[in-house]
Scaffold this motif. Sequence first.
Motif, PDB file in Angstrom:
ATOM      1  N   VAL A  11     -70.931  49.812  -0.688  1.00 30.13           N
ATOM      2  CA  VAL A  11     -70.073  50.907  -1.112  1.00 30.13           C
ATOM      3  C   VAL A  11     -69.893  51.368  -2.348  1.00 30.13           C
ATOM      4  O   VAL A  11     -70.001  52.329  -2.792  1.00 30.13           O
ATOM      5  CB  VAL A  11     -68.420  50.437  -0.539  1.00 30.13           C
ATOM      6  N   LEU A  12     -70.189  50.291  -3.500  1.00 31.20           N
ATOM      7  CA  LEU A  12     -70.229  50.710  -4.874  1.00 31.20           C
ATOM      8  C   LEU A  12     -71.376  51.533  -5.201  1.00 31.20           C
ATOM      9  O   LEU A  12     -71.373  52.482  -6.065  1.00 31.20           O
ATOM     10  CB  LEU A  12     -70.220  49.215  -5.623  1.00 31.20           C
ATOM     11  N   GLU A  13     -72.417  51.573  -4.223  1.00 32.32           N
ATOM     12  CA  GLU A  13     -73.546  52.451  -4.459  1.00 32.32           C
ATOM     13  C   GLU A  13     -72.748  53.969  -4.476  1.00 32.32           C
ATOM     14  O   GLU A  13     -73.354  54.683  -5.035  1.00 32.32           O
ATOM     15  CB  GLU A  13     -74.451  52.402  -3.180  1.00 32.32           C
ATOM     16  N   ILE A  14     -71.864  54.039  -3.476  1.00 31.24           N
ATOM     17  CA  ILE A  14     -71.158  55.087  -3.523  1.00 31.24           C
ATOM     18  C   ILE A  14     -70.254  55.540  -4.529  1.00 31.24           C
ATOM     19  O   ILE A  14     -70.484  56.396  -5.462  1.00 31.24           O
ATOM     20  CB  ILE A  14     -70.584  55.504  -2.092  1.00 31.24           C
ATOM     21  N   VAL A  15     -69.238  54.671  -4.482  1.00 29.08           N
ATOM     22  CA  VAL A  15     -68.187  55.067  -5.683  1.00 29.08           C
ATOM     23  C   VAL A  15     -68.456  54.546  -7.046  1.00 29.08           C
ATOM     24  O   VAL A  15     -67.839  54.930  -7.891  1.00 29.08           O
ATOM     25  CB  VAL A  15     -66.725  54.376  -5.166  1.00 29.08           C
ATOM     26  N   GLY A  16     -69.386  53.684  -7.166  1.00 33.14           N
ATOM     27  CA  GLY A  16     -69.449  53.133  -8.432  1.00 33.14           C
ATOM     28  C   GLY A  16     -70.630  54.193  -9.113  1.00 33.14           C
ATOM     29  O   GLY A  16     -71.614  53.604  -9.951  1.00 33.14           O
TER      30      GLY A  16
ATOM     31  N   GLY B  16     -68.366  53.810 -14.413  1.00 34.02           N
ATOM     32  CA  GLY B  16     -68.742  54.177 -13.225  1.00 34.02           C
ATOM     33  C   GLY B  16     -70.042  53.886 -12.766  1.00 34.02           C
ATOM     34  O   GLY B  16     -70.832  54.878 -12.357  1.00 34.02           O
ATOM     35  N   ASP B  17     -70.228  52.735 -12.935  1.00 36.04           N
ATOM     36  CA  ASP B  17     -71.568  51.932 -12.965  1.00 36.04           C
ATOM     37  C   ASP B  17     -71.478  50.805 -12.309  1.00 36.04           C
ATOM     38  O   ASP B  17     -70.632  49.809 -12.487  1.00 36.04           O
ATOM     39  CB  ASP B  17     -72.079  51.747 -14.298  1.00 36.04           C
ATOM     40  N   LYS B  18     -72.105  50.980 -10.939  1.00 35.57           N
ATOM     41  CA  LYS B  18     -71.908  49.958 -10.092  1.00 35.57           C
ATOM     42  C   LYS B  18     -72.145  48.460 -10.438  1.00 35.57           C
ATOM     43  O   LYS B  18     -71.422  47.505 -10.402  1.00 35.57           O
ATOM     44  CB  LYS B  18     -72.653  50.114  -8.721  1.00 35.57           C
ATOM     45  N   LEU B  21     -69.125  47.393 -12.645  1.00 38.43           N
ATOM     46  CA  LEU B  21     -68.037  46.965 -11.908  1.00 38.43           C
ATOM     47  C   LEU B  21     -68.178  45.714 -11.138  1.00 38.43           C
ATOM     48  O   LEU B  21     -67.150  44.847 -11.017  1.00 38.43           O
ATOM     49  CB  LEU B  21     -67.771  48.238 -10.888  1.00 38.43           C
TER      50      LEU B  21
END
Lengths: 113, 113
Positions: A11-16, B16-18, B21
Motif C-alpha cells: 500500500v505504501l507503493e500507493i500512499v508513500g 512521501g517516500d515509501k 516511511l
Amino acid sequence: MADHVCRTRVVLEIVGDKWALLIVRMLRDGPRRFTELKREIEGISQRMLTVTLRDLERDGILTRTVHNVMPPHVSYELTAMGRTLREATAPLLEWSVEHLAKIEKARADYDAR
Amino acid sequence: MADHVCRTRVVLEIVGDKWALLIVRMLRDGPRRFTELKREIEGISQRMLTVTLRDLERDGILTRTVHNVMPPHVSYELTAMGRTLREATAPLLEWSVEHLAKIEKARADYDAR
C-alpha cells in the motif's frame, strides 16, 4: 518478512508517493479539474499527473468524471475511501509543515560537518 | 503556488517516500543494524537503503552510530524528531493495512472494465 509489513509495503507503493499525497490533499475541498491540479502542484509533469490520477482512480481513491459541456472537461473527486486516506495523511502533512525549519537546520549542520 | 503547499512539497520529498516511511517504522522499537533493515525491508536495494538512511540522517530523523567492537557494526536510531515523524506516519500505515483489501478489489473492478 512478516505479512503485516509486506502488506504495508504494497500500500505504501500507493500512499508513500509524494505526488499521490499532494493530489489527495488538493482534492480535500471538492472536485478539481486536471488543469487546476497541474497548475497548483508545482513540478509535476503532465505525464506524472496523468499516471498518478489513473493509479489513484484504479485504487478507488478518486473518481474521474467527464463533463460533456462546452468546453468539455474532466474533473476528479475523492471517493469515501479517498476521504479517509486524506484524514490519515493529515498528521503527516501537518508534521511536515511544522518540522520543515528543523529539517533545513539539520541539513545545514550535516553539510557543515 | 501558495507557500504553504510549496513547503509541504519539499518535506514530502522526504516523508512521501515509501522506503523512508518503512525505515522510520522499522526503527520504532529502538536501534537497528544496517543488515537487519536490509533483511526486513523486502525489495530495497543495498544502494537505496544506504542513500535513504543517509538522507534521513541528514534530515535529522535518525542518528548513525559506529560500534568499534568485534565485529564492528553500525546502528541507526530515531532522533526525538524522528519519533514524532513516526507518530505522524502511524495513521497512514494503519490506514494502509486496513484498506489493502478494498484497494485490491477496486483494482480488480477497474481492470475488468
